[in-house]
Design an enzyme around this catalytic site. Structure first.
Site, PDB file in Angstrom:
ATOM      1  N   HIS A  11       0.832  -1.205   0.000  1.00 17.35           N
ATOM      2  CA  HIS A  11       0.000   0.000   0.000  1.00 17.35           C
ATOM      3  C   HIS A  11       0.874   1.265   0.000  1.00 17.35           C
ATOM      4  O   HIS A  11       2.042   1.236   0.393  1.00 17.35           O
ATOM      5  CB  HIS A  11      -0.925   0.018   1.218  1.00 17.35           C
ATOM      6  CG  HIS A  11      -0.198   0.051   2.521  1.00 17.35           C
ATOM      7  ND1 HIS A  11       0.325   1.212   3.062  1.00 17.35           N
ATOM      8  CD2 HIS A  11       0.122  -0.935   3.394  1.00 17.35           C
ATOM      9  CE1 HIS A  11       0.919   0.945   4.199  1.00 17.35           C
ATOM     10  NE2 HIS A  11       0.827  -0.356   4.429  1.00 17.35           N
ATOM     11  N   GLU A  84      -2.220  -6.963   7.367  1.00 20.92           N
ATOM     12  CA  GLU A  84      -0.902  -6.902   7.988  1.00 20.92           C
ATOM     13  C   GLU A  84      -0.883  -7.779   9.244  1.00 20.92           C
ATOM     14  O   GLU A  84      -1.934  -8.147   9.792  1.00 20.92           O
ATOM     15  CB  GLU A  84      -0.571  -5.445   8.334  1.00 20.92           C
ATOM     16  CG  GLU A  84       0.791  -5.212   8.994  1.00 20.92           C
ATOM     17  CD  GLU A  84       1.954  -5.670   8.144  1.00 20.92           C
ATOM     18  OE1 GLU A  84       2.183  -6.911   8.062  1.00 20.92           O
ATOM     19  OE2 GLU A  84       2.659  -4.804   7.583  1.00 20.92           O
TER      20      GLU A  84
END
Length: 200
Positions: A11, A84
């Site tokens: 990202h 994550e």
């Protein structure tokens, strides 16, 4: 089973990244530079003949995919297994506030790195690999952009590289570039690292 090629992308940077705060599965807004970075990257990604975006369901990954998709215009699938690593009690803290001895002990554990209340790197690898293998079954013969997180990308690539995930190992790839992983017959194999993207 048809071959599926995944292009793994971290990202865009967030405010917490810049502030060196641990996000884990919490979120912060994308940094001001993120939009320009994504808009510059999208035309290069378009040269990969992508069919779909597979995206972590955390906000920073969804926001990154959204900016890219202004240009790419691809169907998007959200996948919570691409989140994550869960950092447990460390989540939301600045790295500077974690005692150095605690960081050293955690990193020395390699794949078993496990903040209190969180999950291990081995856990991240397992769920991420399952997500990619399942996505390959649904996207055989296609190229898929995977918008996810540095910890996820490291876990997948380091496993394919046979690494022990220890701090003594030199970096294997640039986390800000695109990494290629191939799935065929339900097996993941390493493609090209730090991919040279086609120029528009």
């Amino acid at each position: 089973m048809s071959r599926c090629v995944f292009y793994l992308l971290r990202h865009a940077p967030t405010l917490w990244n810049l502030d060196k705060r641990i996000q884990g599965q919490w979120d912060s807004e994308l940094a001001p530079v993120a939009t320009a970075q994504c808009e510059a990257l999208a035309p290069q990604l378009a040269g990969l003949a992508l069919a779909r975006i597979l995206c972590s369901d955390l906000g920073r990954a969804k926001s990154t995919a959204g900016i890219l998709n202004r240009s790419l215009r691809l169907p998007v699938t959200l996948e919570k297994r691409l989140r994550e690593q869960h950092y447990g009690d460390w989540t939301g803290k600045h790295w500077r506030d974690i005692p150095p001895e605690a960081i050293a002990a955690a990193e020395a554990a390699g794949w078993s790195f496990h903040p209190t209340g969180g999950e291990s790197r081995a856990d991240v690898r397992q769920r991420a690999e399952h997500a990619l293998i399942d996505a390959a079954k649904a996207n055989g013969g296609r190229n898929v952009l995977v918008v996810t997180h540095q910890g996820v990308i490291k876990a997948v690539l380091y496993h394919l590289l046979g690494r022990a995930y220890l701090p003594s190992e030199p970096p294997a790839f640039d986390p800000n570039r695109v990494q290629e992983v191939v799935c065929q017959g339900g097996q993941l194999t390493l493609g090209r690292l730090d991919l040279e993207l086609p120029q528009p």
